[in-house]
Motif scaffolding. Structure first.
Motif, PDB file in Angstrom:
ATOM      1  N   TYR A  43      29.798  38.398  41.090  1.00 34.41           N
ATOM      2  CA  TYR A  43      30.437  37.091  41.316  1.00 34.41           C
ATOM      3  C   TYR A  43      31.489  36.818  40.252  1.00 34.41           C
ATOM      4  O   TYR A  43      32.611  36.383  40.539  1.00 34.41           O
ATOM      5  CB  TYR A  43      29.389  35.975  41.291  1.00 34.41           C
ATOM      6  CG  TYR A  43      28.725  35.732  42.616  1.00 34.41           C
ATOM      7  CD1 TYR A  43      29.469  35.439  43.758  1.00 34.41           C
ATOM      8  CD2 TYR A  43      27.341  35.762  42.745  1.00 34.41           C
ATOM      9  CE1 TYR A  43      28.860  35.197  44.971  1.00 34.41           C
ATOM     10  CE2 TYR A  43      26.717  35.534  43.957  1.00 34.41           C
ATOM     11  CZ  TYR A  43      27.477  35.245  45.074  1.00 34.41           C
ATOM     12  OH  TYR A  43      26.871  35.014  46.277  1.00 34.41           O
ATOM     13  N   ALA A  89      35.581  36.577  41.015  1.00 33.72           N
ATOM     14  CA  ALA A  89      36.294  35.336  40.720  1.00 33.72           C
ATOM     15  C   ALA A  89      37.367  35.582  39.669  1.00 33.72           C
ATOM     16  O   ALA A  89      38.500  35.078  39.775  1.00 33.72           O
ATOM     17  CB  ALA A  89      35.305  34.269  40.242  1.00 33.72           C
ATOM     18  N   ALA A 134      40.330  37.328  41.304  1.00 30.16           N
ATOM     19  CA  ALA A 134      41.128  36.450  42.162  1.00 30.16           C
ATOM     20  C   ALA A 134      41.938  35.464  41.328  1.00 30.16           C
ATOM     21  O   ALA A 134      43.140  35.272  41.560  1.00 30.16           O
ATOM     22  CB  ALA A 134      40.224  35.716  43.140  1.00 30.16           C
ATOM     23  N   THR A 135      41.312  34.835  40.350  1.00 31.15           N
ATOM     24  CA  THR A 135      42.033  33.825  39.569  1.00 31.15           C
ATOM     25  C   THR A 135      43.157  34.455  38.758  1.00 31.15           C
ATOM     26  O   THR A 135      44.215  33.845  38.609  1.00 31.15           O
ATOM     27  CB  THR A 135      41.075  33.064  38.634  1.00 31.15           C
ATOM     28  OG1 THR A 135      40.287  34.012  37.914  1.00 31.15           O
ATOM     29  CG2 THR A 135      40.176  32.150  39.415  1.00 31.15           C
ATOM     30  N   VAL A 178      40.961  39.244  46.695  1.00 35.05           N
ATOM     31  CA  VAL A 178      39.583  39.308  47.176  1.00 35.05           C
ATOM     32  C   VAL A 178      39.381  40.577  47.997  1.00 35.05           C
ATOM     33  O   VAL A 178      38.408  41.318  47.806  1.00 35.05           O
ATOM     34  CB  VAL A 178      39.232  38.059  48.016  1.00 35.05           C
ATOM     35  CG1 VAL A 178      37.858  38.212  48.645  1.00 35.05           C
ATOM     36  CG2 VAL A 178      39.285  36.815  47.156  1.00 35.05           C
ATOM     37  N   LEU A 219      34.633  31.017  43.242  1.00 36.80           N
ATOM     38  CA  LEU A 219      35.716  31.539  44.076  1.00 36.80           C
ATOM     39  C   LEU A 219      36.279  30.481  45.033  1.00 36.80           C
ATOM     40  O   LEU A 219      37.498  30.291  45.079  1.00 36.80           O
ATOM     41  CB  LEU A 219      35.226  32.776  44.830  1.00 36.80           C
ATOM     42  CG  LEU A 219      36.316  33.633  45.449  1.00 36.80           C
ATOM     43  CD1 LEU A 219      37.242  34.180  44.384  1.00 36.80           C
ATOM     44  CD2 LEU A 219      35.714  34.766  46.243  1.00 36.80           C
TER      45      LEU A 219
END
Lengths: 263, 263
Positions: free
Chosen positions: A70, A74, A77-78, A131, A166
């Motif tokens: 996780y 995240a 993606a960020t 993602v 996310l």
DNA sequence: ACTGAAACGAGAGCACTGCTCTTGACTGCC
DNA sequence: GGCAGTCAAGAGCAGTGCTCTCGTTTCAGT
């Protein structure tokens, strides 16, 4: 921080990390089902019973991997969104923030706020692409968090707190463009769903209209339906090399949400 | 048909069915991971080695369950569409087909053709609702076919032929409304995806515009993203009782595809 | 009707799994 | 220096998928 620790504590931390690394390696080779405590211990040259001092059960080891997954997803993606944000700002002229700082996630979220939706569509693309890329690079870890849950496994609270990072990052992408969404009014939202959406909006995106939030929910679930279908082989006969299907659908969903079509 | 068989053949068929039934029962209790050949044999009062005469391996037993699940799901969806179709025809006045024949799938597909899209939206709702209902009633079987694939398991050709039944049923729902889709033109489809869509259209839905097919693909993946999220617990903090979220999103996707808003 | 071949069920056994318990060695604080 | 707490290792338990063998039953060709 906490560099002053006993040798035992440092050894424990290091071994914990090594166990997770080796477990992640085996996960990448054969999937979660084949992950064996004994095999991990064997590979590390220790007795399997010793490993139980670090993870009380196989499920706890899996939980640790789930939480790491996780976090990694995240983070991926960020940081991709932050890069897109930086690029958009640079090309737009207001280049006070050089594009040479791609790293931190918190910086990306802050930047997204400041720029008030400059290049929201580029950020949307970056988010969805990141993602998908992460999922394709770590298919077994993706399956661990978004595939079939392990039987009898109930996610501890810490896990779902990580899981929510996310979708919040996605809201961070959409929020700056809240005032300029070009979507039709749409149909009225039924009562229960309306209060659910209101609860989300109140916590995380007060400036987002409810209809827009409902559209983001559709796009959010569509993204994972698409990625899961690709990874799990359900696009075999239709859109098998899924790159263009993915990119086109991401663009369609950006339209659907009402993101401005600018660069 | 084939009622003239040796006693051995009939016994084999019956025992095969009993094994699958018991395996399905255990699947429903604890999931695929916990399905044990020995436990199935134990419950049936036979030696585990005897079971290997019917299914060469545990994976083959799972494959049989997977194929049955595909069939059951497609059957459930097509019969729901047929019922909706019959209802629409009855209320529209052209009630040559009584609503008392909900059964056969082939009949449903044929009826959908004849009526030329009367109540396509009702059929769309029926289709999506039936898939979700079946998934909620048989979560482990749903996970078997749309969740994480079992490691090292490569779907045999027979399986993917069964898997394609459901998307074809969805095309059967959309096709009759092909001439009256109310969707904006949308952006141009990139070349590779375009040929992929053309290949699908040529085989299964020649009268459907390519842009419409691309929108159906989005809706198709969104549906399973939504159902998987609900079943796998990823809607916990947001749309937890998912009934209205689901119904609303289904309607949104019907709008997105351009289905007429009539009853 | 008889016989050889194929199919069948049961049992033992192999290599593996997650996990527990006990034993003995080691570390680090008082 | 002693001593409580931590550690790794080994044996062992109950379970797994799967294979092999051994008698038995059933079917088909003659």
């Amino acid at each position: 921080m906490a560099a002053i620790r006993t040798a035992r504590e440092r050894a424990r931390e290091e071994l914990t990390r090594e166990i997770k690394d080796e477990a992640r390696r085996q996960l990448g080779v054969e999937g979660a089902q084949q992950l064996s405590v004994r095999a991990v211990a064997r590979e590390l040259g220790m007795a399997s019973s010793a490993l139980y001092r670090y993870f009380p059960s196989r499920d706890d080891l899996l939980t640790a991997l789930i939480m790491d997954a996780y976090i990694a997803l995240a983070e991926s993606a960020t940081s991709a969104v932050a890069q897109a944000q930086a690029r958009a700002q640079a090309t737009a002229g207001g280049a006070d923030l050089g594009q040479a700082s791609p790293g931190r996630a918190a910086a990306g979220r802050a930047a997204a706020h400041e720029a008030a939706g400059l290049g929201a569509r580029a950020c949307w693309r970056a988010f969805c692409g990141a993602v998908r890329d992460w999922a394709r690079e770590h298919p077994h870890e993706y399956a661990l968090i978004y595939g079939t849950p392990v039987p009898g496994y109930h996610a501890p609270q810490e896990t779902i707190e990580l899981a929510v990072r996310l979708p919040l990052a996605l809201l961070d992408v959409v929020r700056p463009a809240a005032g300029r969404l070009e979507a039709p009014a749409g149909r009225p939202v039924p009562p229960v769903y309306s209060t659910q959406l209101a609860s989300i909006a109140a916590q995380y995106a007060p400036e987002l209209p409810q209809a827009a939030l409902a559209r983001v929910m559709v796009a959010w679930t569509q993204l994972f339906g698409m990625i899961s279908f690709e990874l799990f082989g359900h696009l075999a006969g239709s859109a098998d090399p899924a790159d263009e299907f993915f990119a086109y659908s991401v663009e369609q969903m950006a339209d659907f949400v009402g993101l401005p079509t600018g660069a």
